[in-house]
Motif scaffolding. Structure first.
Motif, PDB file in Angstrom:
ATOM      1  N   UNK A  46     -32.301   0.161  10.747  1.00  0.00           N
ATOM      2  CA  UNK A  46     -32.622   0.900  11.963  1.00  0.00           C
ATOM      3  C   UNK A  46     -31.798   2.178  12.061  1.00  0.00           C
ATOM      4  N   UNK A  47     -30.539   2.080  11.709  1.00  0.00           N
ATOM      5  CA  UNK A  47     -29.682   3.255  11.725  1.00  0.00           C
ATOM      6  C   UNK A  47     -30.232   4.331  10.791  1.00  0.00           C
ATOM      7  N   UNK A  48     -30.647   3.936   9.599  1.00  0.00           N
ATOM      8  CA  UNK A  48     -31.173   4.891   8.623  1.00  0.00           C
ATOM      9  C   UNK A  48     -32.501   5.486   9.086  1.00  0.00           C
ATOM     10  N   UNK A  94     -38.542  -7.792  10.590  1.00  0.00           N
ATOM     11  CA  UNK A  94     -39.287  -7.004   9.602  1.00  0.00           C
ATOM     12  C   UNK A  94     -40.586  -6.460  10.180  1.00  0.00           C
ATOM     13  N   UNK A  95     -41.118  -7.129  11.198  1.00  0.00           N
ATOM     14  CA  UNK A  95     -42.357  -6.662  11.806  1.00  0.00           C
ATOM     15  C   UNK A  95     -42.123  -5.512  12.784  1.00  0.00           C
ATOM     16  N   UNK A  96     -40.863  -5.154  13.000  1.00  0.00           N
ATOM     17  CA  UNK A  96     -40.537  -4.105  13.971  1.00  0.00           C
ATOM     18  C   UNK A  96     -40.244  -2.760  13.326  1.00  0.00           C
ATOM     19  N   UNK A  97     -40.402  -2.669  12.033  1.00  0.00           N
ATOM     20  CA  UNK A  97     -40.170  -1.392  11.361  1.00  0.00           C
ATOM     21  C   UNK A  97     -41.116  -0.341  11.947  1.00  0.00           C
ATOM     22  N   UNK A  98     -40.600   0.840  12.178  1.00  0.00           N
ATOM     23  CA  UNK A  98     -41.425   1.923  12.694  1.00  0.00           C
ATOM     24  C   UNK A  98     -41.422   2.061  14.205  1.00  0.00           C
ATOM     25  N   UNK A 146     -27.866  -8.048  10.707  1.00  0.00           N
ATOM     26  CA  UNK A 146     -27.039  -7.033  10.058  1.00  0.00           C
ATOM     27  C   UNK A 146     -27.898  -6.105   9.203  1.00  0.00           C
ATOM     28  N   UNK A 147     -28.800  -6.681   8.421  1.00  0.00           N
ATOM     29  CA  UNK A 147     -29.667  -5.864   7.563  1.00  0.00           C
ATOM     30  C   UNK A 147     -30.570  -4.962   8.407  1.00  0.00           C
ATOM     31  N   UNK A 197     -34.056   4.396  14.513  1.00  0.00           N
ATOM     32  CA  UNK A 197     -34.524   3.501  15.570  1.00  0.00           C
ATOM     33  C   UNK A 197     -33.374   3.239  16.543  1.00  0.00           C
ATOM     34  N   UNK A 198     -33.639   3.326  17.839  1.00  0.00           N
ATOM     35  CA  UNK A 198     -32.636   3.030  18.860  1.00  0.00           C
ATOM     36  C   UNK A 198     -32.576   1.519  19.081  1.00  0.00           C
ATOM     37  N   UNK A 199     -31.385   0.960  19.078  1.00  0.00           N
ATOM     38  CA  UNK A 199     -31.218  -0.478  19.311  1.00  0.00           C
ATOM     39  C   UNK A 199     -30.455  -0.728  20.607  1.00  0.00           C
ATOM     40  N   UNK A 200     -30.912  -1.755  21.313  1.00  0.00           N
ATOM     41  CA  UNK A 200     -30.236  -2.249  22.502  1.00  0.00           C
ATOM     42  C   UNK A 200     -30.010  -3.740  22.310  1.00  0.00           C
TER      43      UNK A 200
END
Length: 236
Positions: free
Chosen positions: A123-125, A90-94, A117-118, A128-131
């Motif tokens: 992130x998709x919405x 949750x602290x990684x939003x943005x 999962x959440x 945000x790029x995820x690795x």
């Protein structure tokens, strides 16, 4: 206070951990990862490989490259937030790019999996790029949440293989050259035949030898190795 573990600024993205210093990547993988890191491609990545194959190297390298491109990356080792994954995420939003290193640590932990999962969906919405990195494919991780497994299987999968002796020697040469460390070719061969073959241990040993050779004002030769390693058998 954020529960996301922060690496010291000087160590956040070490100079050795760059895409251009990575040896043994699958054909085309580095160009693909570079494009994703800088935002030129919008794929998500699932890095898979045994311990010592360079997953953390790649994760840190992509964060470094994203930062150089003016993006806001974050590297998160999941083993550091087991049981607290939701608060950490949750602290990684943005952020622009989030590298989640070590899915194995939270596999089988239902609450952590639900949090992942959440966050994946948020992130998709948010663009945000995820690795992700893990030792095994999504269907071999022991995940208890089928929906999370399904999401992970949709990522671009890059499988890293252990290096052979030639590849390990190339890593040692490259890292020694980057440090300005004088090491004989015979010394590299000696190390590969008489020490453990796990790459992370070899690199740590090279770091130690760098300090020892600097203190002794000697280049790294086979006689020098024999001398200093007699006092450090735990390093073999």
């Amino acid at each position: 206070m954020s529960v996301v573990p922060q690496l010291p600024l000087a160590l956040r993205y070490p100079q050795d951990e760059r895409l251009e210093t990575f040896i043994g990547a699958p054909d085309g993988a580095l160009a693909q990862l570079r494009a994703i890191a800088v935002g030129a491609a919008h794929d998500w990545v699932y890095l898979e490989g045994a311990p010592g194959t360079g997953k953390t190297h790649q994760a840190l390298a992509m964060c470094s490259l994203a930062e150089q491109a003016g993006r806001q990356p974050t590297y998160l080792p999941l083993k550091a937030v087991v049981g607290r994954t939701r608060a950490a995420l949750e602290s990684l939003e943005g952020r622009d790019l989030v590298a989640l290193d070590g899915l194995d640590a939270v596999a089988g932990q239902r609450e952590d999996e639900v949090a992942l999962f959440d966050f994946h969906n948020r992130a998709r919405a948010a663009g945000i790029t995820l690795l992700y990195t893990a030792q095994h494919a999504p269907d071999q991780l022991g995940l208890v949440l089928p929906d999370l497994r399904s999401r992970l299987q949709q990522c671009v999968r890059v499988v890293l293989q252990p290096l052979d002796d030639e590849g390990r020697a190339a890593v040692l040469r490259e890292r020694a050259a980057r440090r300005g460390l004088a090491i004989d070719e015979a010394a590299i061969e000696w190390l590969l035949t008489r020490t453990g073959r796990e790459l992370g241990s070899l690199v740590s040993l090279l770091d130690w030898l760098d300090r020892e050779s600097l203190a002794a004002q000697r280049r790294i030769t086979v006689p020098f190795l024999r001398q200093v390693l007699e006092d450090g058998p735990h390093l073999l």
